[in-house]
Design an enzyme around this catalytic site. Sequence first.
Site, PDB file in Angstrom:
ATOM      1  N   VAL A  19       0.857  -1.183   0.000  1.00 17.65           N
ATOM      2  CA  VAL A  19       0.000   0.000   0.000  1.00 17.65           C
ATOM      3  C   VAL A  19       0.895   1.236   0.000  1.00 17.65           C
ATOM      4  CG1 VAL A  19      -1.789   1.218   1.296  1.00 17.65           C
ATOM      5  CG2 VAL A  19      -1.683  -1.283   1.367  1.00 17.65           C
ATOM      6  N   CYS A  20       0.633   2.151  -0.910  1.00 21.86           N
ATOM      7  CA  CYS A  20       1.461   3.360  -0.988  1.00 21.86           C
ATOM      8  C   CYS A  20       1.270   4.228   0.256  1.00 21.86           C
ATOM      9  CB  CYS A  20       1.097   4.177  -2.225  1.00 21.86           C
ATOM     10  SG  CYS A  20       1.820   5.825  -2.199  1.00 21.86           S
ATOM     11  N   VAL A  21       2.364   4.559   0.904  1.00 20.06           N
ATOM     12  CA  VAL A  21       2.286   5.285   2.181  1.00 20.06           C
ATOM     13  C   VAL A  21       1.686   6.677   2.020  1.00 20.06           C
ATOM     14  CG1 VAL A  21       4.725   6.033   2.039  1.00 20.06           C
ATOM     15  CG2 VAL A  21       3.559   6.003   4.246  1.00 20.06           C
TER      16      VAL A  21
END
Lengths: 121, 119, 98
Positions: B77-79
Amino acid sequence: MSDVKKFMFVNRKAPYGTIYALESLEVVLITAAFDQDVSLVFMDDGVYQLKKGQQTKGIETKNFSPAYRALEGYDIEKLYVEREAMEARGLTEEDLLVDVTVLSRAEMGALMDEQDVVLSF
Amino acid sequence: MKFGIVINEGPYQHQASDSAYLFAKAALAKGHEVWRVFFYHDGVNNASRLTEPPQDDRNIVARWSKLAEEHKVDLVVCVAAALRRGIKEENLAQGFRISGLGQLVEAGIKCDRLVTFGD
Amino acid sequence: MLHIINKSPLSGGTLDSCLATATGGDILLIEDAVYAATRGCAVEAKLNQAMGRFKVHVLMPDLEARGLGDRLAEGITPVDFGGFVDLVEANKSCQSWL
């Protein structure tokens, strides 16, 4: 050298109406750190991302368009705009924030064929 | 063959996550590897363990968790996108991890094919 | 190259953009783009014309879900998710026209 791939980012969406343009730009900036062969393409409404003079104060949103000017500093210099899309929107190269290479649809299609990874947002 | 998948839309709102899941399952069934699934834009909402769909509906989040467990699929998941949307370690579903956008670029470099599902 | 389209051809210009820009190869219609693969759809002629340059495929589970599984237009190849995977594998690269 075998790890260098041709990455193309295809932008076909206008800014502000949705977040895609902004978050796409974030990926492009990160990709620069990986020493890949990066091309940025603006087609259809994506051309609007590069319009000069964006004033976002009235919609209380950050104007991220200056970041396109910073791309050069990240060694991302291959920016392509589709001629037909630009003309259909009443725009010329003069209206754009950055220097771009204007390509016809056919040239754009040929460029797409050369890529290893095409990311569209 | 090594596949990477990018998902740009949240669960239920858009078909993207469903299509991506069925694609991943079909790829695995054919003996391919799904090396990484990267969740970006509203796609980060696929990682919320607070999701509670009705009993008679598919559980999109749990389905991804199960796929990750059974086939060692790396769910990233992209931070930056996650923080914007309130997805943090504390509400992250099993099998997902939060990391940077570099993980997406790495998937593009390492995978034989990268397929994007979005709007 | 594989071009993946997921938008209805009647509510936006995605299919048109793809047909006008891409040099050829495979087109796969998924999600709301499957309406383009149906008999009597307004884009049927346009798609037929493109078939010289492109091979057009449709994701059948999406077409069936929308009640049009029996309305597949001529010349379009039906595929399941396994066929989708095969198309991605067979092409050097793919682009989702989002």
